[in-house]
Enzyme design. Structure first.
Site, PDB file in Angstrom:
ATOM      1  N   CYS A   1       0.819  -1.202   0.000  1.00 40.36           N
ATOM      2  CA  CYS A   1       0.000   0.000   0.000  1.00 40.36           C
ATOM      3  C   CYS A   1       0.862   1.265   0.000  1.00 40.36           C
ATOM      4  O   CYS A   1       1.590   1.527  -0.935  1.00 40.36           O
ATOM      5  CB  CYS A   1      -0.972  -0.049   1.177  1.00 40.36           C
ATOM      6  SG  CYS A   1      -2.414   1.020   0.996  1.00 40.36           S
ATOM      7  N   HIS A   2       0.813   2.071   1.055  1.00 35.86           N
ATOM      8  CA  HIS A   2       1.589   3.308   1.153  1.00 35.86           C
ATOM      9  C   HIS A   2       2.999   3.083   1.703  1.00 35.86           C
ATOM     10  O   HIS A   2       3.802   4.014   1.742  1.00 35.86           O
ATOM     11  CB  HIS A   2       0.862   4.321   2.049  1.00 35.86           C
ATOM     12  CG  HIS A   2      -0.358   4.920   1.424  1.00 35.86           C
ATOM     13  ND1 HIS A   2      -1.553   4.252   1.367  1.00 35.86           N
ATOM     14  CD2 HIS A   2      -0.556   6.122   0.821  1.00 35.86           C
ATOM     15  CE1 HIS A   2      -2.453   5.018   0.772  1.00 35.86           C
ATOM     16  NE2 HIS A   2      -1.868   6.154   0.423  1.00 35.86           N
ATOM     17  N   ALA A   3       3.325   1.866   2.118  1.00 33.53           N
ATOM     18  CA  ALA A   3       4.634   1.580   2.730  1.00 33.53           C
ATOM     19  C   ALA A   3       5.828   1.955   1.847  1.00 33.53           C
ATOM     20  O   ALA A   3       6.873   2.330   2.377  1.00 33.53           O
ATOM     21  CB  ALA A   3       4.718   0.114   3.148  1.00 33.53           C
TER      22      ALA A   3
END
Length: 180
Positions: free
Chosen positions: A106-108
């Protein structure tokens, strides 16, 4: 295998922590929750507070040497906090320098951008990160899971919670291959 799960004290997307954690535990691996502060991590279900989880190790008191692999769960706030913490960024970068496998969902990948490790790599993420990844020298693709083996370690990335089953299968397979 000993796997670090790095999160900020607040803002990790709960399902992106718990599903990979469970998959790793079920596969017989030791899972360690690493954060920037001791105590507990506050997880979220999107924007709503969810459960808390006890921190096992503080990023400044441990190193990549202590682990075989790294998982970076997402959530919008989680990687944003991590990329502002010098010790967390150095911890992530150390996994790449040591050739240890890393998985991010995801946003990692924001934390990967900050660590300077996406150049010449192909990865996926939540779509809003594509410009950040491209500006950092990486190639962004819209795929359920992307395994990149550029460099001494492999990087497994995925887009969103709907991709968790494929993400977990991919990172467990890659982690097993790289440490075999």
């Amino acid at each position: 295998m000993r796997i670090a799960f790095l999160t900020a004290p607040e803002g990790v997307e709960q399902v992106e922590l718990t599903e990979p954690w469970k998959a790793a535990k079920d596969a017989g691996h030791e899972t360690v929750l690493v954060s920037t502060k001791p105590g507990k991590v506050q997880a979220f279900n999107h924007l709503d507070k969810a459960d808390t989880f006890p921190v096992d190790a503080v990023v400044g008191d441990t190193s990549a040497d202590s682990f075989d692999a790294l998982v970076l769960p997402g959530g919008v706030a989680n990687p944003d906090f991590l990329r502002m913490d010098e010790k967390a960024v150095a911890f992530v970068k150390d996994f790449f320098e040591q050739g240890r496998p890393v998985a991010a969902i995801c946003h990692a990948p924001w934390t990967l951008v900050e660590a300077g490790v996406v150049r010449d790599r192909v990865l996926t993420s939540w779509p809003s990160l594509r410009t950040d990844i491209r500006n950092a020298g990486g190639t962004w693709v819209d795929e359920q899971v992307k395994i990149c083996d550029h460099g001494p370690n492999k990087l497994v990335t995925s887009r969103k919670p709907d991709d968790l089953k494929a993400f977990c299968e991919a990172f467990l397979d890659v982690f097993a291959q790289q440490t075999a």
